[in-house]
Design a protein around this motif. Structure first.
Motif, mmCIF file in Angstrom:
data_model
loop_
_atom_site.group_PDB
_atom_site.id
_atom_site.type_symbol
_atom_site.label_atom_id
_atom_site.label_comp_id
_atom_site.label_asym_id
_atom_site.label_seq_id
_atom_site.Cartn_x
_atom_site.Cartn_y
_atom_site.Cartn_z
ATOM 1 N N GLN A 1 38.245 36.688 20.702
ATOM 2 C CA GLN A 1 37.367 36.499 19.541
ATOM 3 C C GLN A 1 37.546 35.147 18.859
ATOM 4 O O GLN A 1 36.712 34.767 18.035
ATOM 5 N N LYS A 2 38.592 34.441 19.209
ATOM 6 C CA LYS A 2 38.899 33.194 18.509
ATOM 7 C C LYS A 2 37.728 32.213 18.541
ATOM 8 O O LYS A 2 37.245 31.757 17.494
ATOM 9 N N SER A 3 37.247 31.870 19.734
ATOM 10 C CA SER A 3 36.145 30.910 19.846
ATOM 11 C C SER A 3 34.838 31.525 19.346
ATOM 12 O O SER A 3 33.974 30.827 18.807
ATOM 13 N N TRP A 4 34.703 32.849 19.526
ATOM 14 C CA TRP A 4 33.488 33.529 19.079
ATOM 15 C C TRP A 4 33.367 33.488 17.554
ATOM 16 O O TRP A 4 32.289 33.227 17.014
ATOM 17 N N ILE A 5 34.469 33.709 16.873
ATOM 18 C CA ILE A 5 34.453 33.674 15.405
ATOM 19 C C ILE A 5 34.150 32.259 14.912
ATOM 20 O O ILE A 5 33.425 32.072 13.923
ATOM 21 N N LYS A 6 34.678 31.261 15.619
ATOM 22 C CA LYS A 6 34.364 29.875 15.249
ATOM 23 C C LYS A 6 32.867 29.616 15.374
ATOM 24 O O LYS A 6 32.257 28.967 14.511
ATOM 25 N N LEU A 7 32.267 30.134 16.453
ATOM 26 C CA LEU A 7 30.831 29.966 16.650
ATOM 27 C C LEU A 7 30.052 30.701 15.561
ATOM 28 O O LEU A 7 29.065 30.176 15.026
ATOM 29 N N LEU A 8 30.494 31.908 15.208
ATOM 30 C CA LEU A 8 29.820 32.656 14.140
ATOM 31 C C LEU A 8 29.919 31.921 12.810
ATOM 32 O O LEU A 8 28.964 31.924 12.016
ATOM 33 N N ASP A 9 31.068 31.292 12.564
ATOM 34 C CA ASP A 9 31.222 30.505 11.333
ATOM 35 C C ASP A 9 30.229 29.345 11.314
ATOM 36 O O ASP A 9 29.617 29.041 10.274
ATOM 37 N N LYS A 10 30.066 28.694 12.470
ATOM 38 C CA LYS A 10 29.094 27.595 12.562
ATOM 39 C C LYS A 10 27.677 28.110 12.299
ATOM 40 O O LYS A 10 26.887 27.472 11.604
ATOM 41 N N ILE A 11 27.375 29.266 12.881
ATOM 42 C CA ILE A 11 26.042 29.858 12.684
ATOM 43 C C ILE A 11 25.815 30.184 11.214
ATOM 44 O O ILE A 11 24.745 29.897 10.656
ATOM 45 N N ASN A 12 26.809 30.777 10.576
ATOM 46 C CA ASN A 12 26.660 31.158 9.167
ATOM 47 C C ASN A 12 26.501 29.931 8.269
ATOM 48 O O ASN A 12 25.696 29.940 7.327
ATOM 49 N N ARG A 13 27.273 28.879 8.575
ATOM 50 C CA ARG A 13 27.131 27.650 7.780
ATOM 51 C C ARG A 13 25.761 27.023 8.007
ATOM 52 O O ARG A 13 25.098 26.578 7.052
ATOM 53 N N ALA A 14 25.341 26.978 9.282
ATOM 54 C CA ALA A 14 24.032 26.402 9.600
ATOM 55 C C ALA A 14 22.912 27.216 8.959
ATOM 56 O O ALA A 14 21.916 26.659 8.468
ATOM 57 N N LYS A 15 23.065 28.520 8.957
ATOM 58 C CA LYS A 15 22.074 29.397 8.331
ATOM 59 C C LYS A 15 21.967 29.107 6.840
ATOM 60 O O LYS A 15 20.856 28.986 6.293
ATOM 61 N N LYS A 16 23.122 28.995 6.186
ATOM 62 C CA LYS A 16 23.125 28.729 4.744
ATOM 63 C C LYS A 16 22.504 27.365 4.442
ATOM 64 O O LYS A 16 21.677 27.232 3.517
ATOM 65 N N GLU A 17 22.899 26.356 5.233
ATOM 66 C CA GLU A 17 22.361 25.011 5.007
ATOM 67 C C GLU A 17 20.848 24.994 5.208
ATOM 68 O O GLU A 17 20.111 24.393 4.415
ATOM 69 N N TYR A 18 20.400 25.655 6.271
ATOM 70 C CA TYR A 18 18.959 25.684 6.545
ATOM 71 C C TYR A 18 18.211 26.423 5.440
ATOM 72 O O TYR A 18 17.186 25.937 4.933
ATOM 73 N N GLN A 19 18.702 27.589 5.055
ATOM 74 C CA GLN A 19 17.988 28.381 4.054
ATOM 75 C C GLN A 19 18.021 27.722 2.681
ATOM 76 O O GLN A 19 17.037 27.799 1.928
ATOM 77 N N ASP A 20 19.137 27.056 2.355
ATOM 78 C CA ASP A 20 19.186 26.303 1.090
ATOM 79 C C ASP A 20 18.161 25.169 1.112
ATOM 80 O O ASP A 20 17.433 24.943 0.128
ATOM 81 N N ALA A 21 18.109 24.446 2.239
ATOM 82 C CA ALA A 21 17.155 23.340 2.365
ATOM 83 C C ALA A 21 15.723 23.861 2.343
ATOM 84 O O ALA A 21 14.824 23.226 1.761
ATOM 85 N N HIS A 22 15.512 25.013 2.965
ATOM 86 C CA HIS A 22 14.168 25.597 2.993
ATOM 87 C C HIS A 22 13.721 25.980 1.578
ATOM 88 O O HIS A 22 12.538 25.783 1.219
ATOM 89 N N ARG A 23 14.641 26.491 0.790
ATOM 90 C CA ARG A 23 14.303 26.825 -0.599
ATOM 91 C C ARG A 23 13.936 25.563 -1.381
ATOM 92 O O ARG A 23 12.983 25.564 -2.176
ATOM 93 N N GLN A 24 14.700 24.485 -1.155
ATOM 94 C CA GLN A 24 14.396 23.222 -1.831
ATOM 95 C C GLN A 24 13.034 22.690 -1.392
ATOM 96 O O GLN A 24 12.261 22.154 -2.200
#
Length: 339
Positions: free
Chosen positions: A175-198
């Motif tokens: 799960q080590k690399s998988w969790i890192k990938l999920l963290d990247k996805i969650n950060r990218a999701k937040k950045e995208y959705q924040d930018a989309h709101r702006q």
């Protein structure tokens, strides 16, 4: 089952109403009885009904392994207590036999009745041999075998069970690399959705200023540029987010297979434990069966011998010859005074 819980909850609510105490429906949940058939969703189980491949869900498998270790301990303790009951019974039986024989010996009983009584006590004590055999079978065929199984399969270091720790490390590694990938996805999701709101806010501002007849062209131009900037940023972050999602999709088969491989090893480990339990349940049955026990026949033969030695007429005759009509009575006769 749901109806049963509902009835219990209703009765509890009625009691609470009588006592004048207020509790809501959620508080009632915590006092539901947790019996053998209580649904998993009601029991305390943080992993129930969640995807196994989700982060840390493997801990359900680790918890099962730890539960197996605890169950082995419990098995040993329970049947050690059962063997102790047998030992205590044997000890009490021997005390009872010695005390009873002593008390009978001190009575006015005699002859074959006294002998048969004492022999019957001794014969009944012979059942202790049967229970001694039960203790031996319980110890050797049930308790010791589980203790050996536990030692062989649940070897411990100072802090943990080695095999369980091995499973845990393997799951963590997968799960080590998988969790890192999920963290990247969650950060990218937040950045995208924040930018989309702006971006949406900028579009709204643009519509407002376009409808404002008093707005200057310079203001309108700045707003349009702002909308364009937000749009580009939003699209870039969306692409980044989608790329991580694609990376996740590509990585998923290998990740799932790796998780399943470790999980299958825990299944094999658990199957072995359950097979041991099943085998020892059979051994327990065989340990307690006494219908072919040779000591029972010996005890029965001793009882028959004691009973057959009992002779009512012989005892009556013995008593009569020593204390009854067959004794020599000293009849009085005339006697002269002797000088």
């Amino acid at each position: 089952m749901a109806a049963k819980f509902s009835n219990i909850a209703q009765r509890l609510r009625n009691i609470i109403d009588v006592l004048g105490q207020g509790h809501d429906e959620n508080e009632m949940q915590c006092i539901f009885p947790q019996g053998q058939t209580t649904p998993e969703r009601i029991l305390s189980n943080p992993w129930y009904d969640k995807g196994f491949c989700e982060p840390n869900q493997y801990k359900a498998a680790i918890d099962r392994c730890k539960g197996g270790y605890d169950s082995c301990d419990l098995f040993i303790n329970i049947f050690s207590d059962r063997a102790k009951i047998e030992r205590d019974y044997i000890s009490e039986l021997e005390k009872w036999s010695a005390t009873s024989i002593k008390e009978i010996s001190q009575t006015k009983e005699f002859g074959t009745n006294k002998k048969a009584w004492i022999d019957a006590i001794r014969a009944s004590k012979e059942i202790a041999n049967t229970h001694s055999d039960i203790v031996q079978r319980l110890q050797e065929n049930v308790i010791d075998k589980m203790a050996n199984f536990k030692k062989e399969n649940y070897g411990k270091s100072i802090l943990h069970v080695k095999k369980i720790k091995e499973f845990e490390r393997d799951f963590e590694q997968v799960q080590k690399s998988w969790i890192k990938l999920l963290d990247k996805i969650n950060r990218a999701k937040k950045e995208y959705q924040d930018a989309h709101r702006q971006f949406k806010k900028a579009e709204t501002a643009e519509k407002i200023i376009e409808s404002d007849r008093g707005a200057e062209e310079e203001q309108k131009t700045k707003v349009k540029l702002s909308v364009g900037t937000y749009k580009k940023e939003c699209e870039a972050l969306k692409n980044k987010y989608q790329q991580f999602i694609e990376e996740m999709k590509n990585s998923r088969p290998n990740y799932e297979n790796s998780m399943k491989e470790v999980l299958d090893r825990t299944h094999t480990f658990e199957r072995k434990r359950l097979a041991q339990f099943k085998a020892l349940f059979t051994a327990l049955d065989q340990s307690l069966v006494i219908d072919k026990d040779t000591h029972l026949k010996e005890m029965s033969d001793a009882f028959k011998k004691a009973i057959n030695s009992h002779d009512i007429e012989k005892d009556i005759q013995w008593w009569n010859s020593h204390f009854g009509s067959d004794t020599n009575t000293a009849w009085p006769s005339f006697e002269e005074l002797k000088d």
